[in-house]
Design a protein around this motif. Structure first.
Motif, short mmCIF file in Angstrom:
data_model
loop_
_atom_site.label_atom_id
_atom_site.label_comp_id
_atom_site.label_asym_id
_atom_site.label_seq_id
_atom_site.Cartn_x
_atom_site.Cartn_y
_atom_site.Cartn_z
N GLU A 127 0.81 -1.21 0.00
CA GLU A 127 0.00 0.00 0.00
C GLU A 127 0.85 1.27 0.00
OE1 GLU A 127 -3.28 -0.28 -0.26
OE2 GLU A 127 -2.99 -2.46 -0.26
N ASN B 156 2.89 2.06 2.52
CA ASN B 156 3.25 2.41 3.88
C ASN B 156 4.72 2.04 4.12
OD1 ASN B 156 0.54 3.24 4.72
ND2 ASN B 156 0.05 1.06 4.50
N ALA C 125 2.46 6.75 6.54
CA ALA C 125 1.16 6.06 6.50
C ALA C 125 0.32 6.66 5.38
CB ALA C 125 0.45 6.21 7.84
N ARG C 126 -0.18 5.79 4.52
CA ARG C 126 -1.03 6.22 3.41
C ARG C 126 -2.44 5.68 3.61
NH1 ARG C 126 3.95 6.11 0.69
NH2 ARG C 126 4.17 7.83 -0.80
N ASP C 127 -3.40 6.54 3.41
CA ASP C 127 -4.80 6.11 3.41
C ASP C 127 -5.58 7.03 2.48
OD1 ASP C 127 -5.25 8.48 4.81
OD2 ASP C 127 -5.19 7.48 6.76
N ALA C 128 -6.90 6.90 2.49
CA ALA C 128 -7.73 7.68 1.57
C ALA C 128 -7.61 9.18 1.80
CB ALA C 128 -9.19 7.24 1.72
N SER C 129 -7.25 9.57 3.02
CA SER C 129 -7.16 11.00 3.32
C SER C 129 -5.84 11.62 2.90
CB SER C 129 -7.38 11.23 4.82
OG SER C 129 -6.36 10.58 5.57
N VAL D 151 -1.29 11.32 2.88
CA VAL D 151 -0.05 10.74 3.39
C VAL D 151 0.35 11.46 4.67
CG1 VAL D 151 2.39 10.30 2.91
CG2 VAL D 151 0.71 10.19 1.05
N LYS D 152 0.68 10.69 5.68
CA LYS D 152 1.13 11.27 6.95
C LYS D 152 2.53 10.74 7.27
CE LYS D 152 0.00 11.85 11.83
NZ LYS D 152 -0.96 11.53 12.92
N ASP E 29 8.10 6.96 -1.88
CA ASP E 29 7.21 5.80 -1.99
C ASP E 29 8.10 4.57 -2.12
OD1 ASP E 29 5.47 3.74 -2.70
OD2 ASP E 29 4.19 5.05 -3.90
#
Length: 303
Positions: free
Chosen positions: A126, A128, A146-150, A152-153, A177
């Motif tokens: 994913e 991460n 951390a990657r998610d729908a919102s 990258v943090k 990445d």
């Protein structure tokens, strides 16, 4: 008036001439024989000594070759061992919930105790990412992406030399990445440990190599890739510590002649079009090394 000759006098003169000739020729012949004997002994001694010297040199070269190969394998082996250990540990189903914590703890201990290892990386499918980086003061800092729908943090956790957290930084975006990096891509194409070519590390902008391995669950599905970095500066310093006769040098080059490690670490990389790239052997202005490499390409391994 007829002349009367005394034949006995003529014969006597002939004998005297023969004796004179013999007195000259015999010593000369003796000297020639003596010189030939001396020359023969000298040639035999030279040939024998040369043969023995070449045999001794061959044995020394073989011994030196084995020593350097052993030293370099010993230097690189902890990196491949580390990724194997992490692979076998992290893919264990019983550790699924604690995979990140366990992996981070194992990696921290290995980085702390194995001086040539500089960075541990883990990336999943994913995108991460977890990185543990050894700092100059021997402290270990952690970077998490951390990657998610919102979005990258990015979180940086900084520690002191006693392993106590002293600072935590966060950011909302990061261009890194793991899925695009050479160590990640290369590991996907083999079931064994993958050794990357020389490339520039994203964080430090320094040249290095990475040992990485893809690990999968029991069904064969990819979980992620673990990698361990060795900075070429450390490997080059290691080669510089090897004593190889009076003027010998040990180096690591790839099949195209690009430097992987060289006793003078600053000469490994060169700037080309604003980008750091590995230097080639023929760019060192060392005709001996260039001639040796050209011979190697034709005759393969040898002396």
């Amino acid at each position: 008036m007829d002349e009367i000759l005394d034949i006995s006098r003529i014969d006597n003169r002939r004998e005297q001439l023969k004796l004179k000739v013999l007195r000259i020729l015999v010593p000369i012949l003796f000297v020639v024989i003596l010189m030939s004997a001396i020359w023969g002994i000298a040639m035999f001694t030279y040939t024998s000594n040369r043969r023995d010297a070449l045999a001794l040199s061959e044995n020394l070269l073989q011994s030196l070759d084995r020593r350097i190969a052993t030293e370099v394998r010993t230097f690189l082996k902890p990196a491949s061992d580390m990724v194997k250990i992490l692979d076998s540990t992290l893919k264990d189903p019983s550790y699924r919930e604690k995979r990140r914590v366990l992996g981070e703890s194992l990696a921290m201990q290995m980085l702390r105790n194995i001086p040539q290892l500089s960075i541990f990386s883990f990336g999943d499918t994913e995108g991460n990412y977890l990185m543990l980086k050894k700092m100059p003061d021997k402290s270990i800092h952690t970077k998490r992406i951390a990657r998610d729908a919102s979005g990258v943090k990015v979180t940086w956790i900084r520690r002191d030399a006693d392993d106590q957290e002293i600072e935590r930084e966060t950011a909302e975006d990061d261009a890194f990445d793991p899925r695009t990096r050479p160590w990640f891509i290369g590991a996907l194409n083999t079931a064994e440990v993958y050794w990357s070519d020389v490339y520039i590390f994203f964080t430090d902008k320094r040249p290095g190599i990475t040992a990485s391995k893809a690990f999968r669950d029991k069904s064969g599905e990819l979980i992620g890739v673990v990698g361990v970095d060795i900075e070429l500066e450390r490997l080059s310093h290691f080669l510089g510590t090897l004593q190889i006769g009076r003027n010998g040098k040990a180096m690591i080059i790839d099949e195209s002649g690009r430097l992987v490690a060289f006793p003078e670490g600053r000469r490994i990389m060169k700037r080309k079009d604003g980008t750091l790239v590995p230097a080639k052997l023929n760019e060192l202005d060392d005709p001996v090394l260039e001639r040796a490499f050209n011979r190697f390409r034709i005759e393969k391994a040898g002396y």
